[in-house]
Write a protein that holds these residues in place. Structure first.
Motif, PDB file in Angstrom:
ATOM      1  N   GLU A  33       0.921  -1.066  -0.002  1.00 38.67           N
ATOM      2  CA  GLU A  33       0.014   0.097  -0.272  1.00 38.67           C
ATOM      3  C   GLU A  33       1.082   1.394  -0.090  1.00 38.67           C
ATOM      4  O   GLU A  33       0.350   2.314  -0.211  1.00 38.67           O
ATOM      5  CB  GLU A  33      -0.944   0.125   1.138  1.00 38.67           C
ATOM      6  CG  GLU A  33      -0.394   0.159   2.490  1.00 38.67           C
ATOM      7  CD  GLU A  33       0.183  -1.096   3.212  1.00 38.67           C
ATOM      8  OE1 GLU A  33       0.820  -1.230   4.141  1.00 38.67           O
ATOM      9  OE2 GLU A  33       0.149  -2.199   2.405  1.00 38.67           O
ATOM     10  N   LYS A  34       2.049   1.083   0.504  1.00 38.44           N
ATOM     11  CA  LYS A  34       3.048   2.408   0.407  1.00 38.44           C
ATOM     12  C   LYS A  34       3.511   2.499  -0.958  1.00 38.44           C
ATOM     13  O   LYS A  34       4.382   3.527  -0.905  1.00 38.44           O
ATOM     14  CB  LYS A  34       4.093   2.142   1.577  1.00 38.44           C
ATOM     15  CG  LYS A  34       3.224   2.322   2.812  1.00 38.44           C
ATOM     16  CD  LYS A  34       4.506   2.389   3.928  1.00 38.44           C
ATOM     17  CE  LYS A  34       3.971   2.419   5.406  1.00 38.44           C
ATOM     18  NZ  LYS A  34       5.111   2.693   6.466  1.00 38.44           N
ATOM     19  N   ILE A  35       3.733   1.451  -1.935  1.00 37.62           N
ATOM     20  CA  ILE A  35       4.456   1.812  -3.106  1.00 37.62           C
ATOM     21  C   ILE A  35       4.032   2.961  -3.841  1.00 37.62           C
ATOM     22  O   ILE A  35       2.630   3.116  -3.816  1.00 37.62           O
ATOM     23  CB  ILE A  35       4.288   0.570  -3.931  1.00 37.62           C
ATOM     24  CG1 ILE A  35       4.954  -0.792  -3.139  1.00 37.62           C
ATOM     25  CG2 ILE A  35       4.943   0.579  -5.393  1.00 37.62           C
ATOM     26  CD1 ILE A  35       4.875  -2.184  -3.930  1.00 37.62           C
ATOM     27  N   GLY A  36       4.575   3.807  -4.338  1.00 37.99           N
ATOM     28  CA  GLY A  36       4.576   4.802  -4.958  1.00 37.99           C
ATOM     29  C   GLY A  36       4.397   6.080  -4.329  1.00 37.99           C
ATOM     30  O   GLY A  36       4.223   7.289  -4.566  1.00 37.99           O
ATOM     31  N   LYS A  37       4.381   5.930  -2.676  1.00 34.08           N
ATOM     32  CA  LYS A  37       4.207   7.338  -1.918  1.00 34.08           C
ATOM     33  C   LYS A  37       5.641   7.661  -1.708  1.00 34.08           C
ATOM     34  O   LYS A  37       6.845   6.849  -1.923  1.00 34.08           O
ATOM     35  CB  LYS A  37       3.499   6.760  -0.603  1.00 34.08           C
ATOM     36  CG  LYS A  37       2.232   6.423  -0.685  1.00 34.08           C
ATOM     37  CD  LYS A  37       1.687   6.121   0.434  1.00 34.08           C
ATOM     38  CE  LYS A  37       0.176   5.740   0.350  1.00 34.08           C
ATOM     39  NZ  LYS A  37      -0.598   5.361   1.830  1.00 34.08           N
ATOM     40  N   THR A  38       5.769   8.958  -1.281  1.00 35.84           N
ATOM     41  CA  THR A  38       6.958   9.492  -1.085  1.00 35.84           C
ATOM     42  C   THR A  38       7.241   9.781   0.465  1.00 35.84           C
ATOM     43  O   THR A  38       6.194  10.314   1.053  1.00 35.84           O
ATOM     44  CB  THR A  38       7.108  10.889  -1.824  1.00 35.84           C
ATOM     45  OG1 THR A  38       6.917  10.840  -3.178  1.00 35.84           O
ATOM     46  CG2 THR A  38       8.532  11.613  -1.636  1.00 35.84           C
ATOM     47  N   GLU A  39       8.517   9.437   0.833  1.00 38.40           N
ATOM     48  CA  GLU A  39       8.875   9.488   2.260  1.00 38.40           C
ATOM     49  C   GLU A  39      10.156  10.300   2.303  1.00 38.40           C
ATOM     50  O   GLU A  39      11.119  10.014   1.533  1.00 38.40           O
ATOM     51  CB  GLU A  39       9.137   7.985   2.931  1.00 38.40           C
ATOM     52  CG  GLU A  39       7.564   7.288   3.117  1.00 38.40           C
ATOM     53  CD  GLU A  39       7.857   6.118   3.809  1.00 38.40           C
ATOM     54  OE1 GLU A  39       9.104   5.849   4.015  1.00 38.40           O
ATOM     55  OE2 GLU A  39       7.095   5.448   4.104  1.00 38.40           O
TER      56      GLU A  39
END
Length: 510
Positions: A82-88
């Motif tokens: 679910e975190k793939i593609g998000k920016t951290e």
């Protein structure tokens, strides 16, 4: 103990996680699949390959997670899909992005408290395009350690139970083999046996059926001149003379014989050793016949000195009878002259001995032999050129008594039947050697007798128990490192050379 094991295992597991994680991160950062997946993140095929790759290596190294970030902080691959593609934003990983560093650390940044290892990803132009992060959650590491402790606990219980059962069987077997004796009883029995064997003067050797030495006591090692290491060796290496007798009787019959070992005569006796009618080996006893002969020789010397004292007493008794008779006859002047003559002679001899022969043991021997010579009507003279200082400490009283006593006694006996029998004693200690010379005017020593005069038991006299004196003299002189010269022809002359230093090598007999 278990707490210490848990702490040590936990720390080792953390160190291992850092090492494996850093190696895996470096390896993944150089893989083409990872490189292409970061550069072509929008391509579903590349993204799927990238995700499959990190899933595979997570299983291979038992990592909790492997996460791929682009340089901008976009998550390209992660077990949390679910975190793939998000920016951290980079916090703990800035060293890898900015400086291109490979490192391990403790971080809460991705999933939770973890041991993470980071490595930069480079493109074909050596430009940083992303970061590989390999991590192990502390909670997972603690679960691993806890499971190991549980497994170790159950295994320990199993080993303990197995050990208790086996120890019961082993204890029963040991008690059967030790005839029910307790360990303390066995220790006492061993110490008593060791003390008894050490205190026995006879040599004792026990061997098994193969001829291997199982017991050898102190006396046996002394008689055979062997060391403690001989235990466990084959008996034929220690007693090669025993090999044939043992093979002939097959350890079944007692056997006794005499052998020469280290210039000593030894009586050897073998006795079979049986347990419940089964032959287990043999017991060998050793008796030093030479020691027995030395005791006999010593007693012989004591008897000779006793005879000397009796002769001296008898001589003075005769002189007292003479004085008593002169006094009873009223011959007072003759009595005074006899006393004065005796005193003058004794004073001159005594004064010379006391002034020139300074060793008290030699003085005592000479005074005794003067009395014996007077009793035997032999002229015993001490050469006026004689001189002797105190003897070295290594020359014992017994040694010098054996040497001088036997040489002077033999000379006195040789000329005792001659009307003009004369024995002369001479000694000198100038130089490295002490020189002692005893000569007589007897028949001398012939060449056919010369070879045997120092052999034990050989004597030209017909009486029993003779032939020990010169043999003892030869033995003592050899022990002191000296040598003897003997003249041939009329009038025997025995000359002895004894080194003043004990370390001086033994001479060869002339």
């Amino acid at each position: 103990m278990s707490s210490m094991f848990m702490v040590l295992d936990y720390n080792n597991l953390i160190d291992r996680s850092k090492s494996v994680g850093l190696q895996t991160a470096k390896m993944l950062s150089y893989m083409d699949t990872i490189n292409e997946g970061v550069l072509n993140g929008n391509d579903p095929v590349r993204a799927a390959e990238l995700q499959a790759t990190i899933n595979y290596y997570e299983g291979q190294i038992d990592a909790t997670f492997i996460v791929i970030h682009s340089k901008d902080g976009v998550i390209m691959a992660s077990p949390q899909t679910e975190k793939i593609g998000k920016t951290e934003p980079y916090k703990d990983g800035f060293k890898a992005v900015v400086f291109g560093a490979n490192y391990s650390m403790v971080s809460n940044e991705i999933i939770g408290p973890s041991v993470v290892s980071k490595a930069p990803i480079y493109d074909d132009h050596k430009q940083i395009i992303g970061v590989v992060t390999v991590g192990y959650l502390f909670s997972d590491l603690r679960d691993i350690v806890y499971q190991r402790v549980i497994n170790l606990f159950y295994f320990s219980l199993f080993v303990l139970a197995l050990g208790v059962v086996l120890s019961l069987f082993l204890a029963r077997s040991i008690r059967k083999d030790t005839f029910g004796l307790e360990p303390q009883d066995i220790a006492n029995f061993y110490m008593e046996r060791k003390a008894i064997l050490a205190s026995i003067d006879e040599g004792i050797i026990a061997i098994d059926r193969t001829g291997k030495v199982t017991i050898i006591n102190t006396a046996a090692r002394r008689i055979l001149n062997v060391t403690e290491d001989s235990k466990g060796q084959q008996i034929n290496k220690i007693l090669p003379e025993l090999l044939n007798p043992l093979s002939d009787c097959h350890l079944a019959q007692p056997h006794m014989y005499e052998m020469n070992r280290n210039n000593r005569k030894v009586i050897v006796q073998t006795m079979p050793l049986k347990l419940e009618g089964v032959e287990k080996g043999a017991v060998i006893t050793l008796r030093d016949k030479t020691e027995i002969m030395e005791v006999v020789n010593t007693l012989y010397e004591v008897q000779k000195y006793s005879d000397d004292l009796r002769a001296q007493t008898h001589e003075f008794t005769n002189k007292l009878y003479l004085l008593s008779g002169l006094l009873q006859l009223g011959k007072y002047e003759e009595a005074v002259q006899a006393i004065q003559s005796e005193m003058d002679m004794n004073d001159q001899t005594s004064q010379f001995i006391l002034e020139n022969i300074l060793d008290t043991n030699v003085q005592a021997i000479l005074f005794g032999k003067i009395g014996k010579a007077s009793e035997m009507k032999v002229d015993f003279q001490i050469d006026t050129n004689s001189s002797l200082e105190q003897l070295p400490d290594f020359i014992s009283t017994g040694s010098i008594a054996i040497v001088l006593g036997n040489l002077i006694d033999n000379a006195l006996e040789e000329v005792s039947e001659q009307a003009d029998g004369c024995v002369t004693f001479f000694t000198l200690d100038i130089g490295d050697d002490i020189i002692i010379e005893v000569s007589d005017n007897g028949k001398g020593i012939s060449s056919d007798v010369f070879e045997h005069i120092f052999s034990q038991g050989y004597s030209t006299k017909k009486q029993a128990n003779r032939g020990f004196g010169l043999a003892n003299v030869k033995r003592v002189i050899d022990e002191l490192g000296g040598h003897i010269q003997v003249s041939l022809g009329e009038g025997a002359v025995f000359t002895i050379y004894i080194p003043k230093q004990r370390n001086k090598g033994a001479h060869q007999d002339d």
